[in-house]
Design a protein around this motif. Structure first.
Motif, mmCIF file in Angstrom:
data_model
loop_
_atom_site.group_PDB
_atom_site.id
_atom_site.type_symbol
_atom_site.label_atom_id
_atom_site.label_comp_id
_atom_site.label_asym_id
_atom_site.label_seq_id
_atom_site.Cartn_x
_atom_site.Cartn_y
_atom_site.Cartn_z
ATOM 1 N N PRO A 144 0.942 -1.013 -0.075
ATOM 2 C CA PRO A 144 0.033 0.005 0.068
ATOM 3 C C PRO A 144 0.773 1.373 0.099
ATOM 4 O O PRO A 144 1.897 1.248 0.455
ATOM 5 N N GLY A 197 2.137 -0.045 -5.023
ATOM 6 C CA GLY A 197 0.840 -0.451 -4.870
ATOM 7 C C GLY A 197 0.331 -0.731 -6.240
ATOM 8 O O GLY A 197 -0.701 -0.447 -6.732
ATOM 9 N N ASN A 250 -4.554 5.682 2.275
ATOM 10 C CA ASN A 250 -4.217 4.733 1.254
ATOM 11 C C ASN A 250 -4.935 4.594 0.032
ATOM 12 O O ASN A 250 -4.513 4.046 -0.832
ATOM 13 N N GLN A 262 -2.229 4.215 -7.139
ATOM 14 C CA GLN A 262 -2.719 3.774 -6.035
ATOM 15 C C GLN A 262 -3.724 2.773 -6.302
ATOM 16 O O GLN A 262 -4.057 2.383 -7.294
ATOM 17 N N THR A 263 -4.374 2.021 -5.318
ATOM 18 C CA THR A 263 -5.488 1.298 -5.624
ATOM 19 C C THR A 263 -6.464 1.365 -6.316
ATOM 20 O O THR A 263 -7.122 2.556 -6.170
ATOM 21 N N TYR A 290 -5.492 -3.708 -1.971
ATOM 22 C CA TYR A 290 -4.324 -4.194 -2.316
ATOM 23 C C TYR A 290 -3.814 -5.601 -2.068
ATOM 24 O O TYR A 290 -4.402 -6.457 -1.421
#
Length: 553
Positions: free
Chosen positions: A304, A314, A378, A386-387, A392
């Protein structure tokens, strides 16, 4: 293929030599010839050993190997977190062509085949003192060659079988593709030939990371399971290059018997702690894997974002489809009315393997609770990688729930482990004979190790119902291990999977708590007329008049 093989045959005369404590003063190292590799006076086989190791180094790594992404980020397990078009996305969106396949293994695999054949044809002159060791080295080269052929066949269908010949520039190298059946028979035969030459299991520490008897047996069982599967066993897309002409139930029996032979050895067993399979060496479950040095590359690429003491990229965003595959810890699926699933607290009391595979909102990581709600630490939004799904990847990472940084550990890439043997056996024998007691035992042992309580199944269920359970166990057990990507193809369900689209979770903070809503993540697609097999690379087709292209390409 002609163009590629022409280059390869020329390069074969130029042997690559790695560093060694052995010294040759009469010939500079950069001009070492084959007489020094296959040294008739070298009872220790120093250079021959290094040549064999160079074949092992050609084995593909699994983690983040497709343009920094896992191959399974091209399946329904995940999507890439990259904000620009990533190579792996081409595999999930009908995006590959004969020019841009990010998983094209043709040149790499034939290079490994050439190396292994060169070893098999020349190593006999090396007077290795230990006869058993010499026999094992021959077996290793043979099973490595079979492995590289399988890398080709599962992607392209039937491919040219070169055999033991080492072509030169003067030879005719326009070689046609062999049928799928011929290729499978060749690989299985090579595994059988190698088996009795290889070291017994478990291998000693000094030879850890080399193929053993069970490694060859596991490759054979794996290949036979694929060959018996729906894509190839009479349901093929194309002709004899892409599968068998008609269905034969006995192919399932052959696959089951091959898996049972490993089970009957009594050497391997399930690792008690699921996480340990992937972060320690010498696991009692690992039959064969490519060894890697200590490090933390999986964490730094996939962990993450926004941990200052443990920066990470990530890269991998697991899908809601993967998360939904994990039922409850009572063994029931989340859509079962009696499961106890709570959509307002969706990660409570789930199959423990979910927490070992995926990092979700609220999960403990690096001594904090993960925040993947919209705007959370996150998942802050914006242009930062990022996600893309609210999740993740956690699999393959060390025990970092209660630390503040990442520490080095092993990231060996596992090709064959005992859990696959059990599920291979269960799938094959269920297809052949239905839900027998042995089939239930194999599946239940996986569920028991996972921590499901109760783990036992209803033994009155049908063959079709048990097939669904076995396939779901494979989905959960082998996420990100390059199993799912190929499973949905060999089962011929890839069209249904991809054409439904892939999803994530959108989590919104409100004054009364968190709201969870499934959200689109990728408009995936799959053309069933051609995508079950990769295109033969363009250069191979245009330079070899005997090279037939796959259907649709």
């Amino acid at each position: 293929m002609k163009k590629y093989l022409t280059i390869l045959f020329f390069l074969a005369g130029c042997l690559v030599v790695v560093s060694s404590c052995r010294k040759y003063e009469t010939v500079p190292v950069e001009t070492v010839t084959k007489d020094y590799i296959w040294d008739t006076k070298d009872s220790n086989g120093v250079y021959a050993s290094q040549y064999l190791f160079s074949i092992y180094s050609s084995l593909p790594d699994g983690a983040n190997r497709i343009g920094r992404d896992f191959l399974d980020a091209g399946s329904d397990d995940a999507v890439t977190s990259q904000t620009s078009t990533a190579p792996v996305t081409l595999l999930a969106t009908n995006g590959i062509t004969i020019f841009n396949n990010p998983d094209d293994a043709w040149a790499r695999s034939y290079a490994g085949i050439r190396q292994a054949t060169n070893f098999l044809n020349n190593f006999s002159v090396v007077p290795l003192k230990n006869a058993n060791e010499k026999r094992s080295w021959f077996g290793e080269a043979r099973v490595l060659r079979a492995f590289f052929y399988w890398e080709l066949v599962k992607r392209y269908g039937g491919v040219p079988i070169i055999g033991d010949s080492l072509k030169t520039l003067d030879d005719n190298i326009e070689i046609p593709r062999s049928s799928f059946e011929t290729c499978v028979n060749y690989i299985v035969k090579e595994c059988d030939r190698a088996k009795d030459s290889l070291r017994d299991d478990p291998v000693d520490d000094g030879n850890y990371g080399r193929f053993t008897k069970a490694g060859a047996m596991a490759l054979k069982a794996h290949v036979l399971l694929y060959a018996a599967s729906q894509l190839y066993n009479g349901g093929n897309v194309g002709d004899s290059l892409n599968g068998y002409a008609s269905y034969d139930a006995n192919r399932w029996k052959l696959a089951g018997d091959a898996a049972k032979a490993i089970m009957d050895q009594g050497v391997y067993s399930l690792q008690q702690e699921f996480l340990d399979i992937f972060i320690i060496q010498r696991s009692q479950e690992v039959i064969y894997g490519k060894t890697n040095t200590l490090g933390k590359p999986v964490e730094t690429l996939n962990g993450p974002i926004n941990y200052s003491t443990a920066p990470a990229s990530g890269n991998t965003s697991p899908t809601q489809e993967l998360v939904n595959a994990f039922g409850m810890n009572n063994g029931l699926e989340i859509n079962d009315p009696g499961s106890g699933y709570d959509s307002t607290n969706p990660y409570l009391n789930r199959d423990p393997r979910l927490g070992y595979t995926v990092l979700y909102n609220g999960a403990q990581w690096l001594s904090t609770a993960l925040q993947t709600f919209n705007g959370g630490v996150n998942r802050p939004g914006g242009a930062t990688v990022q996600t893309q799904t609210g999740y993740y990847m956690r699999k393959f990472m060390g025990r970092f729930e209660n630390t503040t940084n990442y520490e080095d550990h092993y990231h060996d890439w596992i090709y064959f482990r005992y859990a696959e043997v059990l599920l291979n056996y269960a799938e094959a024998m269920n297809e052949f004979a239905g839900p027998t007691a042995d089939v239930f035992t194999a599946v239940e042992s996986i569920r028991q190790r996972a921590g499901l309580n109760p783990y036992a199944l209803d033994h009155s269920i049908s063959k079709d119902s048990l097939r669904t359970i076995i396939r779901n166990e494979r989905h959960k057990e082998f996420a990100f291990e390059e199993q799912r990507y190929w499973d949905i193809r060999r089962w011929k369900i890839a069209g249904k999977i991809y054409n439904s689209g892939l999803h994530g979770i959108s989590i919104t903070q409100t004054t009364t708590g968190l709201m969870y809503k499934v959200a689109p993540a990728l408009n995936s697609a799959f053309d069933e007329s051609k995508m079950y097999f990769y295109p033969i690379p363009y250069n191979e087709v245009v330079s070899n008049a005997k090279m037939r292209q796959n259907p649709g390409w």
